[in-house]
Design an enzyme around this catalytic site. Structure first.
Site, mmCIF file in Angstrom:
data_model
loop_
_atom_site.group_PDB
_atom_site.id
_atom_site.type_symbol
_atom_site.label_atom_id
_atom_site.label_comp_id
_atom_site.label_asym_id
_atom_site.label_seq_id
_atom_site.Cartn_x
_atom_site.Cartn_y
_atom_site.Cartn_z
ATOM 1 N N HIS A 1 0.810 -1.108 0.182
ATOM 2 C CA HIS A 1 0.048 -0.107 -0.059
ATOM 3 C C HIS A 1 0.892 1.238 -0.090
ATOM 4 O O HIS A 1 1.896 1.559 1.076
ATOM 5 C CB HIS A 1 -0.952 0.095 1.153
ATOM 6 C CG HIS A 1 -1.722 1.348 1.495
ATOM 7 N ND1 HIS A 1 -1.674 2.124 2.503
ATOM 8 C CD2 HIS A 1 -2.615 2.114 0.560
ATOM 9 C CE1 HIS A 1 -2.415 3.333 2.373
ATOM 10 N NE2 HIS A 1 -2.882 3.245 1.245
ATOM 11 N N SER A 2 0.497 2.240 -0.894
ATOM 12 C CA SER A 2 1.161 3.469 -1.003
ATOM 13 C C SER A 2 2.851 2.907 -1.247
ATOM 14 O O SER A 2 3.114 2.415 -1.958
ATOM 15 C CB SER A 2 1.125 4.366 0.189
ATOM 16 O OG SER A 2 1.550 5.688 0.380
ATOM 17 N N MET A 3 3.568 3.896 -0.072
ATOM 18 C CA MET A 3 5.219 3.618 -0.423
ATOM 19 C C MET A 3 5.653 1.938 -0.007
ATOM 20 O O MET A 3 6.642 1.694 -0.556
ATOM 21 C CB MET A 3 5.822 4.518 0.627
ATOM 22 C CG MET A 3 5.658 6.069 0.265
ATOM 23 S SD MET A 3 6.025 6.684 -1.539
ATOM 24 C CE MET A 3 7.955 6.549 -1.116
#
Length: 922
Positions: A173-175
């Site tokens: 998720h995300s980074m």
């Protein structure tokens, strides 16, 4: 005072720009559909079992941990290792929690229970201590190495099992998704340790806010590796974006590098994912039930029955992901689907010879096959369209070869159908199937279920309408429309001249129906052929429906496709489609795509005003008001033409070679061009927004100094204006050394902040002293100026014993107000690393690596000297003229190199501040 120095026209302009910026911000933060995601709930209490790591590893990464997710009896059973399932590792993103794995982990557990645990997944999650890696990139490499160790630790948990896995699937998720991609760049990492990678709202293209060079270097390393090794990377990767609801990571950043797109990678926006069809914000993409159900279905279809692990067949993995995330035919996934189907058994065969046909099925007692002869229809029509409201997964439409009244076998065309929220539909071009004699629609025997099946033959040109979009600068005052008077089921509206990210429209679809006795639904699908970012709107007709139309990805230069509005309509209704430019959404696109560059434009405007103040001090002996100089000096033509000329010259080989010899970085304008992010007049718009922000930030800093001085006066009566000006007070060297030591041993941003507070304190003290002086003995300004000239005429060569008059104090405060404004932006840009350091203080006393340390070493003594600097002490400096000329080229440099690399901005600010400080000595 600042308001009085600006004329009403300029003030009106600044207020207008605030209004414009507010419109853009409103569109980004509120101008999207409501959250239609269903919350995913746990059926039993979630448990997180901490996996014991080797002591050396735990000591090397004291802030990181590895957990196994479980619920109820599953959690109890798996407390005793080893494990027997299929490992999946969840990587949280910026400030993300390892507990975010519970949504997909719980849904996968329920799915495993439904099949009596024939297969099941073990979901692991990494605790990154909720680090702010989107703001500080110094820990990204450390996280990547820890994940590598976690993968090896996870695989050891399955040792001795009959179907022990040799690799793991990763959800990032995300980074966390970027960290997963970075694993492949490690020198000792074996690529076959990962068999699948799914990223959710991960900015793959570039960082959202490049606040330090570690983030940009990390991105460059990862993306260059994936592009250069695209053919060797056999890792099947899926990137899912959240759409316009995700204002933290715009969806255009989530699309994977182009070179890997056609091999083993897919990028899609959640609004286009079948059975999801919703936009998600940055956090809800983790728990959105519709999306997590789709992901879990894909995981179970990826299992190899022989190994009881995720398949190693890349083609199958890509086919499964395409089936679930790109185009769902409303059938269960089959690796090798049977194309030929037997059409036997007790059934009724009904020939249909009309070109338009509808059948309402309800409590059917036997199967019915409706046959449509194609020979005569081919002479008149080009396409056939069929749809059914029965959304089961059975085959429902076939093609027969050389059939008369019935056929024994047929080509199963159901695999070419498309699932939509309320129907499954199929459109065929007749000339693509010359071998088919009949089209067969199958209606099963059902009890208590009502559904409708429709088919129609049509000419393509009758159902394809062209609608040129309105011009960008029409500002919504004009519109264009098409009227659909024919009674069809399906239409294509071609949106001509629509393919740029700065374009935004509102499409209004008005449906007028006759003799409607029951609820009818129409579906409007915006189809973008060059990227998977489609969006659907469901409308109950008759109605008036407004659709927002804008892009995440610009149309590639070599792409000739046209964006389409696909309309799945009712034959009882007439439709009117109107398009007009949405000015507020255009501003929203400006903010969405370029809002991160605003600090660079603000600083550029302040630098221009700062240079003007220094020059007015040199030429007239007094410092003019900040707002006056901002109005006079902050002009776009002083900056933009130079950037444009440099960009033009870089197109020539000789200039590019000279550029490279000088080791100059890539021009930010070229970076924007490579990402298809060039708006018309975007630099001008941002400059105006930046000037407006610079004005209001100057007003705020000036007001803050006055407020703090009032509080100081209320608490303690300050001393009078200093009679003797001393550039270097006795405590100044000691304070500077202490702050440099603080920077070296802890965090550079902390030292910068402390220096900034010291500087503000000195200016507040000066403001309070001036206020006291004015209240006690008002001074005639003309007399003060004459006294000042006389005093300066008789001063000796040393400036250490100059007397400070009230006018000199006012000039100094004007200059200091501008410097505070500049320093405020430096402090704001350095804050992320300070926040990261404070959050991890219990683990690391010294921030390493520290992006602000080199800047702190220069800025600390500079601020210390400037805090004791007065305009009277630098008027006669030989360096003042040079110092006044530097801010202009530096303002150009900020735009040229700092608009997409914000961490470079302070490098352009400290130079004029340093020259200003040196004016005291030269």
């Amino acid at each position: 005072m600042l308001l009085h120095s600006v004329n009403l026209w300029n003030l009106a302009f600044y207020v207008f720009m605030v209004f414009m910026a507010t419109l853009g911000l409103w569109d980004v933060f509120f101008g999207f559909e409501e959250n239609k995601c269903s919350m995913s709930y746990m059926f039993e209490y979630p448990e997180y079992q901490k996996i014991e790591l080797p002591k050396k590893l735990a000591k090397r990464y004291p802030a990181y941990e590895l957990y196994l997710y479980g619920e109820g009896s599953y959690a109890e059973e798996h407390k005793i290792l080893p494990l027997t399932g299929i490992p999946v590792l969840f990587l949280p993103g910026n400030a993300g929690s390892y507990k975010q794995v519970r949504s997909i982990g719980s849904i996968a557990l329920r799915k495993a229970e439904d099949i009596d645990f024939k297969y099941h997944f073990d979901f692991f999650s990494v605790n990154f201590n909720e680090e702010l890696v989107a703001l500080y990139g110094g820990s990204l490499q450390k996280q990547t190495k820890f994940v590598h160790e976690c993968i090896k630790t996870i695989l050891k948990l399955y040792k001795g099992q009959e179907f022990a896995p040799k690799s793991v699937a990763i959800i990032g998720h995300s980074m966390g998704g970027l960290v997963a991609r970075a694993l492949l760049t490690l020198t000792n990492f074996k690529h076959d340790l990962i068999n699948l990678l799914i990223t959710q709202a991960t900015p793959h293209v570039a960082p959202v806010m490049p606040l330090d060079r570690f983030i940009t270097d990390f991105y460059m390393t990862v993306n260059n590796y994936w592009i250069l090794n695209a053919r060797q990377i056999n890792l099947t990767t899926l990137s899912v974006a959240g759409g316009f609801r995700d204002y933290q990571v715009r969806s255009g950043l989530t699309f994977l590098p182009k070179l890997s797109h056609h091999t083993s990678a897919l990028s899609v926006v959640s609004s286009a994912v079948p059975k999801t069809w919703v936009s998600t914000d940055h956090l809800s993409i983790v728990w959105c039930k519709q999306l997590q159900l789709t992901t879990v279905r894909a995981f179970f279809d990826l299992i190899d029955a022989d190994t009881k692990q995720i398949t190693q067949n890349s083609k199958k993995k890509l086919a499964v992901l395409t089936h679930h995330f790109i185009r769902h035919p409303s059938k269960h996934f089959e690796e090798k689907p049977a194309i030929i189907s037997d059409l036997t058994g007790t059934s009724m065969w009904v020939p249909v010879k009309v070109s338009k046909w509808t059948y309402v099925a309800y409590n059917e007692s036997e199967k019915i096959y409706f046959t449509f002869p194609l020979e005569n229809h081919r002479k008149i029509y080009t396409h056939v369209y069929c749809q059914s409201t029965m959304l089961d997964t059975n085959s429902w439409i076939f093609g027969c070869i050389n059939s008369t009244s019935m056929c024994q076998q047929g080509v199963d065309l159901s695999w070419k159908a498309e699932l939509l929220p309320t129907i499954k539909s199929l459109t065929l071009r007749l000339q693509d199937y010359p071998f088919l004699s009949h089209l067969v629609v199958y209606v099963p025997s059902v009890h208590g279920t009502k559904f409708v099946v429709d088919c129609e033959f049509f000419k393509r040109e009758a159902r394809s309408l062209q609608l040129p979009v309105t011009h960008l600068f029409s500002f919504g005052l004009s519109s264009r429309k098409v009227v659909i008077n024919t009674s069809g089921l399906y239409y294509n509206i071609e949106l001509l001249n629509f393919g740029q990210i700065y374009q935004a429209f509102k499409i209004n679809v008005v449906s007028k129906c006759s003799a409607v006795k029951e609820e009818i639904t129409s579906i409007y699908k915006l189809h973008i052929p060059w990227s998977y970012e489609d969006s659907l709107t469901i409308a109950q007709v008759p109605s008036s429906t407004e659709i927002s139309v804008k892009l995440h990805i610009a149309q590639p230069e070599n792409d000739s496709h046209v964006a389409l509005l696909k309309m799945y309509t009712s034959s009882d209704c007439k439709y009117e489609v109107t398009v007009k430019t949405s000015f507020s959404q255009i501003l929203g696109q400006v903010v969405r795509f370029h809002g991160g560059a605003l600090p660079a434009y603000v600083v550029s405007s302040i630098l221009l005003a700062y240079g003007g103040q220094l020059y007015s001090l040199f030429s007239t002996g007094c410092c003019l008001e900040y707002a006056t100089m901002l109005d006079k000096e902050a002009k776009p033509y002083k900056v933009d033409p130079f950037v444009i000329i440099i960009k033009f010259l870089l197109g020539y080989k000789w200039f590019k070679e000279l550029w490279d010899v000088l080791l100059l970085p890539e021009l930010d304008a070229i970076v924007l061009t490579s990402q298809s992010m060039c708006f018309p007049l975007i630099s001008l718009i941002l400059f105006l927004f930046g000037t407006c922000t610079a004005y209001w930030s100057g007003l705020l800093s000036s007001a803050s100094v006055r407020l703090l001085s009032s509080l100081w006066l209320a608490l303690k009566r300050p001393s009078e204006l200093p009679k003797d000006i001393k550039m270097i007070s006795p405590d100044l060297p000691f304070l500077t050394i202490v702050l440099i030591i603080v920077s070296w041993t802890t965090c550079g941003a902390l030292a910068i902040l402390l220096s900034y507070l010291y500087y503000v304190f000195k200016i507040v003290h000066l403001q309070a002293s001036l206020t006291t002086f004015k209240n006690s003995q008002p001074v005639n300004p003309k007399h003060s100026r004459r006294s000042e000239k006389k005093s300066n005429h008789h001063k000796d060569s040393s400036v250490h014993h100059l007397r400070l008059s009230a006018n000199d104090a006012e000039d100094s405060l004007r200059m200091h107000s501008t410097v505070i404004n500049l320093l405020t932006w430096i402090v704001l840009l350095s804050m992320p690393s300070l926040i990261y350091w404070l959050k991890n203080l219990r683990y690391y006393f010294k921030l390493n690596p520290d992006p602000c340390k080199p800047l702190a070493f220069i800025l600390i003594p500079t601020m210390a000297i400037l805090g004791n600097t007065y305009t009277v002490s630098i008027k006669s400096s030989k360096l003042l003229k040079t110092a006044s000329q530097f801010p202009v080229p530096l303002a150009v440099g900020v735009i040229a190199f700092g608009s997409t690399h914000l961490y470079r901005v302070p490098c352009f600010v400290f130079i004029p501040l340093l020259l200003h400080a040196l004016c005291n000595f030269m």
